[in-house]
Design an enzyme around this catalytic site. Structure first.
Site, short mmCIF file in Angstrom:
data_model
loop_
_atom_site.label_atom_id
_atom_site.label_comp_id
_atom_site.label_asym_id
_atom_site.label_seq_id
_atom_site.Cartn_x
_atom_site.Cartn_y
_atom_site.Cartn_z
N GLU A 282 0.81 -1.21 0.00
CA GLU A 282 0.00 0.00 0.00
C GLU A 282 0.85 1.27 0.00
OE1 GLU A 282 -2.68 -0.68 3.31
OE2 GLU A 282 -3.99 -1.91 2.09
N ASP A 361 -8.56 -8.88 4.37
CA ASP A 361 -8.25 -7.78 5.28
C ASP A 361 -9.31 -7.62 6.37
OD1 ASP A 361 -6.93 -5.65 6.38
OD2 ASP A 361 -7.61 -4.19 4.89
N GLU A 383 -2.11 -12.27 12.92
CA GLU A 383 -2.50 -10.90 13.25
C GLU A 383 -4.02 -10.79 13.28
OE1 GLU A 383 -0.40 -7.74 11.07
OE2 GLU A 383 -2.26 -6.58 11.03
N GLU A 389 -12.33 -1.92 12.38
CA GLU A 389 -12.34 -1.24 11.09
C GLU A 389 -13.50 -1.72 10.21
OE1 GLU A 389 -8.67 -1.66 8.96
OE2 GLU A 389 -9.39 -0.54 7.21
#
Lengths: 668, 668
Positions: A282, A361, A383, A389
């Protein structure tokens, strides 16, 4: 003027178990912290610190000193429990009772600290317990910025106020809140914290150089609670900070620069944990710019840290974020395995490959990332994302314990027999959900996610419902069982509820681009981000099979590759992640895809309405500020759930033309 | 360090017509400006200022002094032409030639200034010309912010660098560029400029108070070029700036506050133009908060300004920007008429109702706003948008002259016989497209839109192709006819080209939310903004008929209401604005809607490719910087046009399932 801080699961009366004649002794810096805890508890509730161990009712000891007190029966029982438990293990502890005397024995001072907090929750159910962490590394990553970003603020994807660590382009002068936060983390066993955003902007590169003294101030606060500090660093630091002309990981001057940088860091922070790196991801710089691969990139940093006992958390979140939506053969889900599986065996031992739990994600529903089983010769960490989010941004109730439990216990390897938690020798990493908000987490009930992260990182086989109840009892009770029952009833299926009214059947990414809140079904459909659903008048979903799709299923070991790619065995909840099917495809549930959307979304809104009613019943029985905050968030959740429901139903109706079987009206 | 500024259509050799023995005389402050122009031209190209009119070859005179020189044959012819032209009119001018002598006679000093610039372009085609402006008010609105907005910067919807007027929260110390800009405006007849954004943030409210001295500095620069300064003001100024507890327009203290504020403004800026107000619109404050209507709101400001000769430009852009997308009866297109038609006759004479040219918001294709004919007892101005918010943001070539010409000459009233330009006694307003960019407008070819605005505001019946050629010749020629031909060939249909590859058939708003650049077909479909297309598997478009739709057509006078609502007579280019039709509906063109999308979009991309080739042929024949800038923009236009084309075609294919008749591949 900071607002008063909520006590979370450590209200004042939580420490009554320490309020007796307490003897504390042992070696290591955390013994002082345990003493301070005991002293504070006795001041608050009575009791005293007792120098004579034989006169004490409660003995808090590290193992080396406990051996000398083996004549005390409670201590003897604790030692026996430790011996029976098998090989020694840092941070392990035992709690044992004998009559009215209790001993907490830590394998080391970390173990004593964990055992002491465990005692607070113990409430005397068992006479003897012994516990060891499943993972040595239980880490939280903060995506905090030193300089407020015009859109993201001081915490990227943060929904709980500002950064605890930074303000106005600097490390905060007053780290009082950090101390309170570290105590909360210690009480749930978190032992590593990365303080700054993996997207490293200009200001944060300086943490590694001119601002090291400020980093050391934070580390000093964390150290008292057994927590090691990590920094996210830019791969381009040798250029940006060092003034070199390259960051090529194979260039000798670059290796030297990293070695010297590590030396400087350890001079300032002797127990520094290591670096976190988001490279070639990104827009962040990385080794690709120099024609090197990610093993080259990670290893140069690891070699610099290893002599000091530090590690590199190297994120596997590498994909093409400038993908062409017209190209249906490229599949973002494949990217991490495609990049990292070929590198297995090439990483230095002090590299931890940090892998998001799913291939995309942090969507509300994804399959487990196949990377976790694809690099057996590499140290891997999984993770998780505490900050919500994609799961309601701490405006929606969404207890993620069940989601994480599913990931950690999922039998990914060895024909389904070896769960994820056995694959992640590098431990568990979570993206933090806290900030300067008076309730720490924006939504007070989102504290449960922080608590559950600690509990599941320590013991991934724990029952998330039991964890939830433990949290609720510590936070709201335990005296009012009814409140605890109601809170648990509201939260136990809240992840499933969120899933029910948002993106269906594993399809993912139907959020508004940019801020990621609320629905926009086609929002990412024609973008470069690689997150598509390919809905048309005939059907929806992503064909990731080997035979006709992107071949992503082939990255899974058996039995998952076969199970996912066969429509007959693919689980409903992941159907659209793996298959493009007609709108009228019939699920194992017996419903069509269309009817599933209508039914689950309408039911999801009803469930949220029920949450509103359940919470209303607690008015006057929980503290007023917290009640009001949750009530306000529930109203927004109600509104937002309705919006999700209506947009999804209308979208499906407009595309499929199939009405609801039960004749309920759908907005045209 | 500002970059060098491009001369636009006034390159140095443009002033050769003034390089002779020039006699300038007259009354009024602009005569000095004309003298300065003549002096600069003679220094550059030869000639001199000649005190003796009988010895001069060029006489630049205002009417009062020209009468005394009627013995000069050129002057006599000019006076005769003015007399023949009918009633006197401010700003009018005549140019007449007799042998080798030329006279420019202005009705007033403004007319002399306009006539002088006209002379530069005159090039001797005719012996006598006399010109009067169709509208007394020809105004540009700048959407400039004093404090840079985190997303918008210092110019809202600006694509040409920063604000000319403001920097770092203040009026610029150096207004040199403003002077150059004012000269450009004077040369095309613009005579009013509003310097700040209609969205008035905190800092800009102070322009009306503590910062008046800075406003006066800008006004001083503009005044030299015959331009009056206007300010956008917040309706809440009495509260924000005056400390009152209300801004209720009927409250006596509010009226008094505005009267005093106007007095202060005129003390600082004696020729101040007036206020521009965006009230009750997209979050701006307005009279609705006090239960008052917009006549109440506008009138209190007008009464304060009228004694000083100022006016209120009150924007009609009032609609519900928190609309529910589920509610298909509410229609944003109706909002302006619904709000303002009932108020006709209630406005003070010094209120100018400022109406966007279409009912929505500057889309590439909209019908003409019916409000322009719905308030015959109200002074109306039409608002055009030079800044290409929805027409390629000065990265795409899009010459808007033809679009504006269509609006201004559209026979809206009296059964189609009375064009818009006869309805707008309040004149023409444009939203400016300039900034600190070295080419003024970002895209150098977008200078044509600034030029055309001036030309069409002065003479709305002018041929936009002739205007384009005049601009191109002034900018690039006139010596290289081939360059002028190529530029005109590229630009003449560039609006149509932009339309061809973007939102089809008048449907509007398929842009990315927020920044409004590039395609996102469903981007606004489920938002509160009132801009929907309602596409589903069966069809697309908004039914705005009286019989089955929102009834918006009923706001039009005959014959438009009948023409628009009958499928048999509704023009193709507005079909989806007025009707929801099946994908296979056949247009007057003979094509189906689907086929129209495929054909026009594919052709549009091809046309852009041709533009790229046409421009490439000019390498070395236009200045290198300008060539490079246009080339770079064309590359982006090429990329973006392809993106528009592909997204639209795929969207239509996915929804309709109808393939291209010619078998061209559509991305699935």
């Amino acid at each position: 003027m900071p607002s008063p801080i909520h006590a979370a699961w450590l209200p004042e009366d939580a420490t009554t178990a320490l309020a007796t004649a307490v003897h504390v002794s042992g070696t290591g810096p955390l013994v002082a912290t345990v003493s301070d805890e005991a002293r504070a508890a006795t001041r608050l509730h009575g009791g005293h610190l007792e120098p004579d161990p034989t006169a004490a009712r409660l003995l808090l000891l590290t193992l080396d000193l406990a051996r000398a007190l083996a004549g005390e029966p409670a201590v003897a029982r604790a030692l026996e429990a430790l011996d029976d438990d098998g090989p020694s293990c840092p941070e392990r502890y035992a709690i044992a009772r004998d009559g009215d005397r209790t001993a907490v024995v830590g394998e080391d001072d970390h173990g004593l600290l964990h055992g002491t907090f465990a005692l607070l929750r113990h409430r005397g159910e068992e006479d003897v317990v012994v516990r060891r962490p499943a993972h040595r590394s239980r880490m939280l990553d903060h995506w905090d910025n030193m300089v407020s970003h015009p859109v993201m603020g001081t915490v990227e994807r943060g929904y709980a106020g500002d950064s605890l660590f930074f303000a106005d382009g600097d490390v905060r002068a007053d780290l009082g809140r950090v101390a309170g936060y570290a105590r909360l983390l210690a009480s749930i066993g978190v032992n590593r914290v990365a303080v700054n955003n993996v997207n490293v902007h200009r200001a944060e590169t300086e943490l590694l150089g001119p601002r090291l003294a400020d980093v050391a101030r934070i580390a000093d606060v964390l150290r008292r609670w057994g927590i090691r500090l990590h920094l996210s660093v830019s791969f381009a630091s040798p250029i940006v900070l060092g003034g070199l002309s390259t960051a090529d990981p194979l260039a000798e001057e670059v290796a030297r620069w990293w070695t010297e940088a590590a030396g400087r860091v350890y001079a300032a922070v002797p127990d520094f944990g290591g670096f976190v790196v988001k490279a070639d991801s990104e827009g962040q710089p990385g080794p690709f710019a120099y024609g090197r691969d990610h093993a080259d990139g990670a290893n140069v940093l690891a070699r610099a840290l290893a002599p000091h006992g530090g590690v590199v958390h190297w994120r596997a979140f590498v994909y093409d974020h400038r993908q062409d939506w017209r190209d249906r053969s490229t599949d973002r889900a494949r990217a991490a395995s495609d990049h990292f599986a070929p590198l297995d065996g090439r990483f230095e031992p002090d590299v931890v490959l940090q892998v998001k739990h799913g291939p995309i994600d942090f969507q509300v529903r994804e399959p487990v990332s196949p990377v976790l089983a694809a690099v057996p010769a590499t140290t891997v960490a999984v993770e998780l994302q505490l900050t919500q989010e994609y799961t309601g941004q701490q405006r929606h109730v969404c207890y993620l314990g069940p989601a994480w439990s599913e990931v950690l216990t999922f039998g990914l390897a060895e024909r389904g027999t070896r769960p994820v938690h056995e694959l992640v020798a590098g431990g568990v990493v979570g993206v933090a959900n806290v900030g300067t908000d008076e309730f720490w987490t924006g939504h007070p009930l989102a504290q449960a996610n922080l608590f559950a992260f600690g509990a599941l990182a320590w013991d991934p086989t724990a029952d998330p419902d039991a964890v939830l109840r433990e949290w609720a009892a510590a936070t709201f009770g335990p005296d009012d069982e009814d409140v605890v029952d109601t809170v648990c009833a509201m939260m136990t299926d809240s992840w499933a509820t969120y899933e029910s009214y948002t993106a269906p059947l594993g399809v993912g990414f139907m959020v508004r681009p940019g801020h990621h809140y609320g629905p926009d079904v086609d929002g990412y459909e024609y973008t470069p981000w690689g997150t598509y659903h390919f809905a048309d008048r005939d059907g929806i979903g992503v064909d990731r099979t080997r035979a006709t799709g992107t071949g992503f299923t082939g990255q899974y070991p058996s039995p998952w590759r076969e199970r996912y790619e066969d429509l007959a065995s693919c689980p409903d909840e992941l159907l659209l992640f793996f298959h493009h099917v007609p709108w009228t495809h019939r699920l194992h549930s017996g419903r069509t895809v269309v009817q599933h959307v209508y039914d689950t979304h309408l039911a999801g809104v009803e469930r949220v309405e029920e949450l509103v009613r359940q919470w209303a019943g607690l008015e006057g029985r929980v503290e007023a500020d917290l009640f009001a905050r949750v009530q306000e968030r529930l109203a927004e959740q109600r509104r937002s759930a309705q919006e999700w429901c209506d947009q999804l139903c209308t979208y499906v109706w407009r595309h499929s033309g199939v009405p609801d079987e039960h004749g309920r009206p759908i907005h045209p």
